[in-house]
Design a protein around this motif. Structure first.
Motif, short mmCIF file in Angstrom:
data_model
loop_
_atom_site.label_atom_id
_atom_site.label_comp_id
_atom_site.label_asym_id
_atom_site.label_seq_id
_atom_site.Cartn_x
_atom_site.Cartn_y
_atom_site.Cartn_z
N MET A 1 0.83 -1.18 0.00
CA MET A 1 0.00 0.00 0.00
C MET A 1 0.88 1.24 0.00
N ASN A 2 0.47 2.25 -0.75
CA ASN A 2 1.22 3.49 -0.81
C ASN A 2 0.98 4.31 0.45
N THR A 3 2.06 4.80 1.00
CA THR A 3 2.02 5.56 2.24
C THR A 3 2.89 6.80 2.07
N SER A 4 2.47 7.88 2.70
CA SER A 4 3.32 9.07 2.78
C SER A 4 3.87 9.17 4.18
N VAL A 5 5.14 9.56 4.26
CA VAL A 5 5.79 9.80 5.53
C VAL A 5 6.05 11.30 5.60
N TYR A 6 5.67 11.92 6.71
CA TYR A 6 5.75 13.37 6.87
C TYR A 6 6.66 13.73 8.03
N CYS A 7 7.24 14.93 7.93
CA CYS A 7 7.97 15.49 9.07
C CYS A 7 8.00 17.00 8.93
N MET A 8 8.42 17.64 10.01
CA MET A 8 8.62 19.08 10.01
C MET A 8 10.11 19.36 10.26
N ALA A 9 10.67 20.22 9.44
CA ALA A 9 12.02 20.73 9.66
C ALA A 9 11.88 22.13 10.24
N ARG A 10 12.71 22.45 11.21
CA ARG A 10 12.63 23.75 11.87
C ARG A 10 13.35 24.86 11.11
N THR A 11 14.38 24.48 10.35
CA THR A 11 15.18 25.49 9.66
C THR A 11 15.40 25.07 8.20
N PRO A 12 15.68 26.03 7.33
CA PRO A 12 16.00 25.69 5.94
C PRO A 12 17.22 24.77 5.85
N GLU A 13 18.19 24.95 6.73
CA GLU A 13 19.40 24.12 6.70
C GLU A 13 19.06 22.67 7.04
N GLN A 14 18.22 22.47 8.03
CA GLN A 14 17.81 21.12 8.40
C GLN A 14 17.03 20.49 7.25
N ALA A 15 16.14 21.25 6.61
CA ALA A 15 15.38 20.74 5.47
C ALA A 15 16.31 20.35 4.33
N GLU A 16 17.32 21.16 4.08
CA GLU A 16 18.27 20.88 3.01
C GLU A 16 18.96 19.54 3.22
N VAL A 17 19.43 19.29 4.43
CA VAL A 17 20.12 18.03 4.74
C VAL A 17 19.16 16.85 4.56
N ILE A 18 17.94 16.99 5.06
CA ILE A 18 16.95 15.91 4.94
C ILE A 18 16.66 15.62 3.47
N LEU A 19 16.42 16.66 2.68
CA LEU A 19 16.10 16.45 1.26
C LEU A 19 17.26 15.80 0.51
N LEU A 20 18.47 16.23 0.80
CA LEU A 20 19.62 15.63 0.12
C LEU A 20 19.81 14.17 0.54
N GLU A 21 19.60 13.85 1.81
CA GLU A 21 19.72 12.46 2.25
C GLU A 21 18.63 11.58 1.64
N LEU A 22 17.43 12.12 1.48
CA LEU A 22 16.35 11.36 0.83
C LEU A 22 16.73 11.06 -0.62
N LYS A 23 17.31 12.03 -1.29
CA LYS A 23 17.74 11.83 -2.67
C LYS A 23 18.83 10.75 -2.72
N GLN A 24 19.80 10.83 -1.81
CA GLN A 24 20.88 9.84 -1.76
C GLN A 24 20.34 8.44 -1.44
N ALA A 25 19.21 8.37 -0.74
CA ALA A 25 18.61 7.09 -0.38
C ALA A 25 17.80 6.49 -1.54
N GLY A 26 17.73 7.22 -2.66
CA GLY A 26 17.07 6.68 -3.84
C GLY A 26 15.68 7.21 -4.13
N PHE A 27 15.19 8.14 -3.31
CA PHE A 27 13.89 8.73 -3.60
C PHE A 27 14.04 9.73 -4.75
#
Length: 172
Positions: A1-27
C-alpha cells in the motif's frame, strides 16, 4: 500500500540536509514534496539570489532562503497564494494538491490539500499551524514498508519533528 511519511524541519538548513539524504537514499523528485511559507516580500521576487537553478525567480528566492540546492531538483517548484492563508513555496506532488486546494475546498488551504492527499484532518491542522510558524513540511511517497522505514530513519537521524505516516488517497 502506498504511504506518505511526513515530518517538520525547523530550519532551511535542516530541510536541506533531509532532502539531500532522501535523494541519496534513492527517492526521486516525484516522491518528495516540500512546503514552506514564503517569507520574502514582493520586492525580493525581483532580485536574483545566487542560484544556478533554472527555475527562475522562485528558485532564486528559495536559494536565498538556504534550501535552493535541495529544492532545485524537486519537480514543480512554485509560489502559491492560497486565499486567506498567504503565500507558500511548494515543490513536488504537494504542489498539485495545494493548487487544487487554492481553488477552494470545504476545509480550505493547506489543510484541505493535505487531507486531499490522505492525511487525517487533525494532523493536517497541526502541520498547517507549524508551517505558518515558519517550519518546513517534508513528505515522501513510499511504496513499501522498507521505503517507509528508510524515510523515517532519515527524518529521525536529522532530528525532524512530528514524524508521521498516512495512507495515500487513491486517485480514480
Amino acid at each position: 500500500m502506498n504511504t506518505s511519511v511526513y515530518c517538520m524541519a525547523r530550519t532551511p538548513e535542516q530541510a536541506e540536509v533531509i532532502l539531500l539524504e532522501l535523494k541519496q537514499a534513492g527517492f526521486t523528485n516525484n516522491d518528495i514534496s516540500a512546503l514552506l511559507p514564503d517569507r520574502r516580500g514582493t520586492k525580493d521576487f525581483a532580485h536574483e539570489h545566487s542560484t544556478k537553478a533554472p527555475e527562475g525567480a522562485t528558485a532564486g528566492g528559495i536559494a536565498g532562503m538556504g534550501v535552493g540546492a535541495a529544492l532545485g531538483w524537486l519537480a514543480g517548484i512554485g509560489a502559491l497564494a492560497i486565499p486567506g492563508v498567504g503565500p507558500f513555496i511548494a515543490a513536488g506532488p504537494v504542489m498539485a494538491a495545494l493548487g487544487g486546494a487554492a481553488v477552494g475546498t470545504a476545509t480550505g488551504g493547506v489543510v484541505g490539500g493535505l487531507v486531499g492527499m490522505g492525511m487525517p484532518e487533525f494532523e493536517a491542522k497541526r502541520y498547517d499551524a507549524k508551517i505558518r510558524e515558519g517550519n518546513i513540511l517534508i513528505s515522501v511517497h513510499t511504496e513499501s514498508g522498507q521505503q517507509k522505514d528508510v524515510a523515517k530513519d532519515v527524518f529521525k537521524r536529522n532530528n525532524a519533528d512530528d514524524i508521521s505516516t498516512a495512507s495515500e488517497a487513491r486517485v480514480h
